[in-house]
Write an enzyme that holds these catalytic residues in place. Structure first.
Site, PDB file in Angstrom:
ATOM      1  N   CYS A  87       0.836  -1.198   0.000  1.00 37.06           N
ATOM      2  CA  CYS A  87       0.000   0.000   0.000  1.00 37.06           C
ATOM      3  C   CYS A  87       0.880   1.260   0.000  1.00 37.06           C
ATOM      4  O   CYS A  87       1.536   1.549  -0.981  1.00 37.06           O
ATOM      5  CB  CYS A  87      -0.977  -0.051   1.169  1.00 37.06           C
ATOM      6  SG  CYS A  87      -2.383   1.071   0.992  1.00 37.06           S
ATOM      7  N   HIS A 204      -3.437  -5.802   1.005  1.00 34.21           N
ATOM      8  CA  HIS A 204      -2.829  -6.080   2.311  1.00 34.21           C
ATOM      9  C   HIS A 204      -2.871  -7.569   2.651  1.00 34.21           C
ATOM     10  O   HIS A 204      -3.767  -8.021   3.373  1.00 34.21           O
ATOM     11  CB  HIS A 204      -3.568  -5.302   3.405  1.00 34.21           C
ATOM     12  CG  HIS A 204      -3.344  -3.830   3.376  1.00 34.21           C
ATOM     13  ND1 HIS A 204      -2.329  -3.216   4.074  1.00 34.21           N
ATOM     14  CD2 HIS A 204      -4.010  -2.839   2.738  1.00 34.21           C
ATOM     15  CE1 HIS A 204      -2.378  -1.905   3.871  1.00 34.21           C
ATOM     16  NE2 HIS A 204      -3.388  -1.653   3.059  1.00 34.21           N
ATOM     17  N   GLU A 206      -1.150  -9.122   4.758  1.00 31.64           N
ATOM     18  CA  GLU A 206      -0.938  -9.321   6.199  1.00 31.64           C
ATOM     19  C   GLU A 206      -2.231  -9.380   6.992  1.00 31.64           C
ATOM     20  O   GLU A 206      -2.248  -9.868   8.131  1.00 31.64           O
ATOM     21  CB  GLU A 206      -0.027  -8.222   6.763  1.00 31.64           C
ATOM     22  CG  GLU A 206      -0.679  -6.850   6.939  1.00 31.64           C
ATOM     23  CD  GLU A 206      -0.693  -5.989   5.700  1.00 31.64           C
ATOM     24  OE1 GLU A 206      -0.971  -4.777   5.828  1.00 31.64           O
ATOM     25  OE2 GLU A 206      -0.425  -6.512   4.597  1.00 31.64           O
TER      26      GLU A 206
END
Length: 233
Positions: A87, A204, A206
């Site tokens: 990002c 994302h 994660e």
């Protein structure tokens, strides 16, 4: 896997990233403040997480790209070290010259925050070896400026050299305007440098590594990095 997470003023996803890295690698990542001029000894992976570094003033990532620590990151990458920018981290990589192109305002000029589907284009890189080529994964996005753009020659090179690793797609892998959430050129969600050791991506991964989140499709990226580094050791 010894990882280092860069922390810039305004970054807000560093703890999410640290949790994912520790969960999958078994090691606590180091937090590296932007004013540092070196990386921890023995670092295998440098990560630039999401957020709004310096409030996104001037341009997203423009100020962070000029932070003292970035000289060490450039040297690390030049030496073959793995670098991941997610990002705002992707924006910083582009602004710093580690990746080509730029991230512009989303085509509809709105902040986008929901799960999207990505098609994995290759499985023979450190950042994709945890997946199969053509596999569709689901991960979240949260950005207002994720519209990847570059000149025609750069796009041709990215495509011709196989440097587009992730694309926005449908749940069944179709590519097209309907599934291109932000207007990115060629539905690009993630690219690597010529050497293949620096990845920038807007989604994302994660945030999709634990069952409690309802999806663990992001695990493959991190598990692949661990496997790559273990094999190289």
């Amino acid at each position: 896997m010894k990882s280092a997470i860069l922390v810039f003023p305004g970054i807000n996803r560093e703890r999410d990233m640290a949790r994912a890295l520790k969960l999958i690698s078994g090691h606590e990542p180091a937090m590296v403040w932007h004013a540092e001029t070196s990386l921890p000894k023995g670092t295998d992976l440098v990560v630039m997480p999401g957020g709004f570094s310096y409030g996104d003033y001037l341009r997203c990532g423009a100020i962070a790209a000029r932070s003292p620590v970035m000289d060490a990151v450039r040297a690390f990458a030049a030496d073959g070290g793995l670098v991941l920018g997610v990002c705002n981290g992707f924006q910083i990589l582009c602004e710093s010259g580690l990746l080509p192109g730029i991230l512009m305002r989303n085509a509809r000029l709105k902040f986008i925050c929901h799960d999207v589907h990505l098609r994995v284009e290759r499985s023979d890189t450190p950042f994709t070896r945890g997946y199969n080529a053509g596999q569709v994964i689901r991960v979240p996005v949260a950005h207002g400026e994720g519209n990847y753009a570059a000149d025609e020659e750069t796009i041709r090179r990215l495509e011709g050299e196989g440097r587009v690793l992730y694309r926005y797609c449908s749940a069944t892998g179709e590519i097209g305007d309907t599934h291109n959430i932000n207007g990115a050129a060629q539905s690009i969600a993630g690219i690597v440098n010529v050497r293949g050791n620096v990845l920038g991506m807007m989604p994302h991964p994660e945030n999709h590594v634990e069952d409690i989140m309802g999806c663990t499709d992001g695990r493959g990226l991190f598990a692949g990095l661990v496997a790559h580094l273990e094999r190289a050791a």
